[in-house]
Write a protein that holds these residues in place. Structure first.
Motif, PDB file in Angstrom:
ATOM      1  N   MET A 189       0.828  -1.206   0.000  1.00 21.29           N
ATOM      2  CA  MET A 189       0.000   0.000   0.000  1.00 21.29           C
ATOM      3  C   MET A 189       0.862   1.256   0.000  1.00 21.29           C
ATOM      4  O   MET A 189       0.538   2.238  -0.675  1.00 21.29           O
ATOM      5  CB  MET A 189      -0.940  -0.007   1.202  1.00 21.29           C
ATOM      6  N   ALA A 190       1.969   1.234   0.717  1.00 19.87           N
ATOM      7  CA  ALA A 190       2.880   2.381   0.723  1.00 19.87           C
ATOM      8  C   ALA A 190       3.493   2.584  -0.666  1.00 19.87           C
ATOM      9  O   ALA A 190       3.612   3.719  -1.142  1.00 19.87           O
ATOM     10  CB  ALA A 190       3.971   2.180   1.764  1.00 19.87           C
ATOM     11  N   SER A 191       3.867   1.492  -1.317  1.00 19.12           N
ATOM     12  CA  SER A 191       4.434   1.590  -2.670  1.00 19.12           C
ATOM     13  C   SER A 191       3.421   2.178  -3.646  1.00 19.12           C
ATOM     14  O   SER A 191       3.762   3.004  -4.497  1.00 19.12           O
ATOM     15  CB  SER A 191       4.882   0.209  -3.155  1.00 19.12           C
ATOM     16  N   ALA A 192       2.171   1.751  -3.507  1.00 20.68           N
ATOM     17  CA  ALA A 192       1.117   2.279  -4.375  1.00 20.68           C
ATOM     18  C   ALA A 192       0.892   3.761  -4.104  1.00 20.68           C
ATOM     19  O   ALA A 192       0.631   4.545  -5.025  1.00 20.68           O
ATOM     20  CB  ALA A 192      -0.167   1.487  -4.178  1.00 20.68           C
ATOM     21  N   GLN A 193       0.999   4.152  -2.838  1.00 20.08           N
ATOM     22  CA  GLN A 193       0.831   5.564  -2.486  1.00 20.08           C
ATOM     23  C   GLN A 193       1.947   6.408  -3.090  1.00 20.08           C
ATOM     24  O   GLN A 193       1.708   7.527  -3.564  1.00 20.08           O
ATOM     25  CB  GLN A 193       0.802   5.714  -0.965  1.00 20.08           C
ATOM     26  N   ILE A 194       3.158   5.889  -3.083  1.00 20.71           N
ATOM     27  CA  ILE A 194       4.283   6.588  -3.701  1.00 20.71           C
ATOM     28  C   ILE A 194       4.030   6.764  -5.197  1.00 20.71           C
ATOM     29  O   ILE A 194       4.260   7.842  -5.766  1.00 20.71           O
ATOM     30  CB  ILE A 194       5.595   5.818  -3.456  1.00 20.71           C
ATOM     31  N   GLU A 195       3.529   5.716  -5.846  1.00 17.48           N
ATOM     32  CA  GLU A 195       3.218   5.796  -7.270  1.00 17.48           C
ATOM     33  C   GLU A 195       2.103   6.798  -7.540  1.00 17.48           C
ATOM     34  O   GLU A 195       2.097   7.487  -8.569  1.00 17.48           O
ATOM     35  CB  GLU A 195       2.817   4.418  -7.802  1.00 17.48           C
ATOM     36  N   ARG A 196       1.158   6.883  -6.625  1.00 14.26           N
ATOM     37  CA  ARG A 196       0.065   7.847  -6.776  1.00 14.26           C
ATOM     38  C   ARG A 196       0.614   9.277  -6.749  1.00 14.26           C
ATOM     39  O   ARG A 196       0.229  10.114  -7.573  1.00 14.26           O
ATOM     40  CB  ARG A 196      -0.956   7.643  -5.661  1.00 14.26           C
ATOM     41  N   ASP A 197       1.512   9.582  -5.817  1.00 14.08           N
ATOM     42  CA  ASP A 197       2.112  10.912  -5.756  1.00 14.08           C
ATOM     43  C   ASP A 197       2.919  11.206  -7.014  1.00 14.08           C
ATOM     44  O   ASP A 197       2.882  12.320  -7.549  1.00 14.08           O
ATOM     45  CB  ASP A 197       2.995  11.041  -4.522  1.00 14.08           C
ATOM     46  N   ARG A 198       3.653  10.203  -7.482  1.00 15.06           N
ATOM     47  CA  ARG A 198       4.436  10.380  -8.716  1.00 15.06           C
ATOM     48  C   ARG A 198       3.501  10.683  -9.894  1.00 15.06           C
ATOM     49  O   ARG A 198       3.777  11.559 -10.717  1.00 15.06           O
ATOM     50  CB  ARG A 198       5.257   9.129  -9.002  1.00 15.06           C
ATOM     51  N   SER A 199       2.389   9.953  -9.962  1.00 13.64           N
ATOM     52  CA  SER A 199       1.427  10.161 -11.041  1.00 13.64           C
ATOM     53  C   SER A 199       0.877  11.581 -11.040  1.00 13.64           C
ATOM     54  O   SER A 199       0.754  12.232 -12.088  1.00 13.64           O
ATOM     55  CB  SER A 199       0.266   9.158 -10.919  1.00 13.64           C
ATOM     56  N   MET A 200       0.534  12.077  -9.854  1.00 15.35           N
ATOM     57  CA  MET A 200       0.022  13.446  -9.756  1.00 15.35           C
ATOM     58  C   MET A 200       1.051  14.450 -10.257  1.00 15.35           C
ATOM     59  O   MET A 200       0.718  15.381 -11.004  1.00 15.35           O
ATOM     60  CB  MET A 200      -0.366  13.756  -8.312  1.00 15.35           C
ATOM     61  N   ALA A 201       2.295  14.257  -9.860  1.00 17.49           N
ATOM     62  CA  ALA A 201       3.356  15.171 -10.287  1.00 17.49           C
ATOM     63  C   ALA A 201       3.575  15.079 -11.799  1.00 17.49           C
ATOM     64  O   ALA A 201       3.705  16.105 -12.481  1.00 17.49           O
ATOM     65  CB  ALA A 201       4.647  14.855  -9.539  1.00 17.49           C
ATOM     66  N   GLU A 202       3.616  13.877 -12.327  1.00 19.54           N
ATOM     67  CA  GLU A 202       3.802  13.708 -13.771  1.00 19.54           C
ATOM     68  C   GLU A 202       2.684  14.389 -14.549  1.00 19.54           C
ATOM     69  O   GLU A 202       2.921  15.029 -15.585  1.00 19.54           O
ATOM     70  CB  GLU A 202       3.850  12.216 -14.116  1.00 19.54           C
TER      71      GLU A 202
END
Length: 292
Positions: A189-202
């Motif tokens: 879940m933490a890894s997915a959350q990190i990917e979510r933040d990256r997606s928003m920034a991208e």
């Protein structure tokens, strides 16, 4: 708080009060925000006062110039449909009604069950009335599940990301779920959350480059942490950009979002709500299955 539990990997909103903030930014502060490339405006998802305050900021900011409006509540994979729907609406109507705004929201996969429509309708209305490009930033539920199950491998983290940051994200996931998560769910879940933040920034970097406009992102406070979330990724993706991160927190609440993790913090009265940890006691946590 049911809307948060229903979303895989979405953290229960948490805030920490350190000091009293001004009731609202002054005109000089608004002007300073408007000079940024990325303006990140936070929220406690179910707090009516916070949404009303942020809407006033947006009204002030739009007088300073046009911007792209990015939303956590919209799934990035639907950006093309969202853009077509918005452009079609702009070409056909001088004024828009609620039904048309809901169709626009649906194009971006806005969850009417997960998010309170009355809080976000003014954002869609402003986007259409002011001709502001809407930007979808989030990962979809299916994308989050694919990351959590390992069906899709998470992106390689850059050298600027340290193991201590992963540990902190894991701790936030656990605390955000009242320390009730099964241990095997915390890391995925933490890894997915990190990917979510990256997606928003991208998404907002792409929007900034495509539209040549500043981008305002509306998202939960946790996504706005300069040390860990979207601002971190903006430093990686667009290192010369000016970024402003503004959290909207609740008076009297205690949790793990440090004031120093944001450019500015403003406080609003706490929303009357049931204890989210009591609600989580009745929630059944289980890892989604990896179906080939």
């Amino acid at each position: 708080m049911k809307q948060i539990v229903a979303a895989v990997g979405m953290l229960v909103v948490s805030v920490l009060v350190y000091a009293q903030s001004p009731a609202s930014p002054d005109l000089n502060t608004i002007q300073n925000w408007s000079n940024a490339d990325y303006i990140l405006l936070g929220e406690v998802h179910d707090n009516a006062a916070g949404h009303a305050l942020r809407q006033e900021w947006l009204k002030a900011l739009v007088t300073k110039g046009r911007f792209a409006l990015a939303m956590e509540q919209l799934d990035r994979e639907n950006q093309a449909l969202l853009t077509v729907t918005e452009q079609d609406l702009l070409s056909k109507a001088n004024t828009v009604n609620e039904g048309q705004l809901k169709e626009l929201a649906k194009a971006g996969s806005f969850s009417f069950k997960g998010w309170q429509w009355s809080f976000y309708e003014p954002l869609f209305k402003m986007a259409v009335e002011q001709n502001l490009p809407l930007i979808a930033t989030n990962l979809s539920q299916s994308e989050m599940m694919s990351l959590m199950t390992g069906k899709v491998k998470a992106s390689t983290l850059p050298s600027e990301w340290h193991s201590s940051m992963t540990k902190l994200m894991q701790e936030r996931v656990e605390k955000g779920h009242c320390n009730m998560l099964p241990k095997e769910m915390v890391s995925p879940m933490a890894s997915a959350q990190i990917e979510r933040d990256r997606s928003m920034a991208e998404a907002i970097v792409a929007a900034h480059r495509d539209t040549h406009l500043p981008v305002i992102l509306v998202a939960g406070n946790g996504h706005l942490r300069e040390d860990l979330a979207v601002p971190f990724w903006l430093k990686v993706l667009d290192p010369k950009a000016k970024v402003v991160s503004v959290a909207v927190m609740e008076e009297g609440n205690t949790d793990n979002e440090p004031q120093k993790a944001f450019t500015s913090v403003y406080y609003v009265p706490a929303q009357d709500r049931a204890d989210p940890c009591e609600e989580l006691k009745h929630h059944r946590f289980a890892m989604p299955e990896h179906k080939k």
